[in-house]
Scaffold this motif. Structure first.
Motif, mmCIF file in Angstrom:
data_model
loop_
_atom_site.group_PDB
_atom_site.id
_atom_site.type_symbol
_atom_site.label_atom_id
_atom_site.label_comp_id
_atom_site.label_asym_id
_atom_site.label_seq_id
_atom_site.Cartn_x
_atom_site.Cartn_y
_atom_site.Cartn_z
ATOM 1 N N ARG A 50 2.594 9.569 -5.879
ATOM 2 C CA ARG A 50 3.683 9.813 -6.983
ATOM 3 C C ARG A 50 4.741 10.499 -6.697
ATOM 4 N NH1 ARG A 50 0.279 10.055 -12.760
ATOM 5 N NH2 ARG A 50 -0.805 7.883 -12.481
ATOM 6 N N ARG B 26 6.122 9.848 -0.342
ATOM 7 C CA ARG B 26 6.341 8.444 -0.342
ATOM 8 C C ARG B 26 7.467 7.975 0.726
ATOM 9 N NH1 ARG B 26 9.389 4.794 -2.387
ATOM 10 N NH2 ARG B 26 10.263 6.194 -3.985
ATOM 11 N N ARG C 282 3.880 1.801 -1.191
ATOM 12 C CA ARG C 282 4.439 1.748 -2.598
ATOM 13 C C ARG C 282 3.253 2.644 -3.512
ATOM 14 N NH1 ARG C 282 9.499 1.956 -1.910
ATOM 15 N NH2 ARG C 282 9.881 1.513 -3.859
ATOM 16 N N SER C 283 2.111 2.674 -3.160
ATOM 17 C CA SER C 283 1.132 3.347 -4.231
ATOM 18 C C SER C 283 0.440 4.735 -3.550
ATOM 19 C CB SER C 283 0.024 2.297 -4.709
ATOM 20 O OG SER C 283 -0.683 1.734 -3.523
ATOM 21 N N ARG D 18 0.821 -1.188 0.068
ATOM 22 C CA ARG D 18 0.074 0.065 0.259
ATOM 23 C C ARG D 18 0.818 1.230 0.146
ATOM 24 N NH1 ARG D 18 -3.807 3.249 -1.972
ATOM 25 N NH2 ARG D 18 -4.550 4.663 -0.261
#
Length: 235
Positions: free
Chosen positions: A179, A184, A175-176, A173
């Motif tokens: 962007r 991140r 990682r997404s 989760r």
């Protein structure tokens, strides 16, 4: 000023589980293949490279004892009260409704919370305080870093989610989430720090208990082609 969305969204729907790929037509259905040579994948065991932290940031939770349930509930009450004042036409939970929801969340992982050592919340808060994910303030102007229980709650929430979903699901989760690499990395560091400082016993907890139970029996996928793996009963 809008309230910053700082609680890491790490909830994922676990539709089943997977095991090491094998040929289902060459292996007995009840005995999935394993290999001692295959290394176990681990998640959040090291901080992400390149994460930025503001060294001047200070969080109130970094100087106080571990939060209690009352501190946790008060944090949410303060946020919703601030929202009601700023948007009286809006629809927000009552204090009683918020308390009920968050108390249920707090109670969902009693063993995890019971094992948290003294000073764990302060260590977590001090470690993550400079991350961009902690930036923001209430409409009233109160900085989130100065709201008792707010930063510490992020660590608790992360540990409860890992206890529910496992580190693999949380990793996938994360990682997404965004962007934007900066956001991140900050989110991943926040999760890493929660495991390191608040719930280190979960560092290898890749699969949640309900999935372990579901995967206690295996059968080959009826439509499996050569090289396909097993699917879990009840998954």
């Amino acid at each position: 000023m809008e309230v910053a969305a700082v609680v890491v969204a790490v909830v994922v729907l676990v539709a089943g589980c997977s095991v090491r790929a094998v040929d289902p037509r060459r292996t007995p259905a009840a005995t999935p293949a394993t290999s001692s040579a295959t290394p176990k994948v681990r998640y959040f065991t090291a901080p992400p490279i390149g994460v930025e932290k503001n060294p001047a940031a200070r969080c109130i939770d970094a100087t106080l004892p571990n939060i209690t349930l009352d501190d946790y509930l008060a944090d949410w009450r303060t946020i919703f009260a601030d929202q009601r004042n700023a948007h009286p036409e809006g629809s927000f939970p009552t204090d009683a409704g918020s308390d009920a929801q968050r108390s249920e969340r707090w109670a969902s992982a009693p063993q995890i919370l019971a094992d948290i050592t003294p000073g764990a919340d302060a260590r977590f808060a001090a470690d993550v305080c400079g991350l961009s994910t902690i930036d923001g303030a209430l409409y009233s102007g109160l900085e989130l870093r100065k709201l008792r229980g707010h930063v510490a709650s992020l660590g608790r929430e992360t540990c409860i989610t890992i206890a529910d979903d496992g580190t693999k699901a949380v990793w996938e989760r994360s990682r997404s989430l965004s962007r934007d690499d900066g956001q991140r990395l900050a989110s991943e560091y926040q999760i890493y720090s929660a495991i390191k400082n608040v719930c280190p016993q979960l560092v290898d907890f890749t699969v949640p208990p309900n999935q372990i139970q579901k995967c206690s029996e295996y059968r080959p996928d009826p439509s499996a082609r050569e090289g396909d793996g097993y699917i879990c009963l009840g998954g």
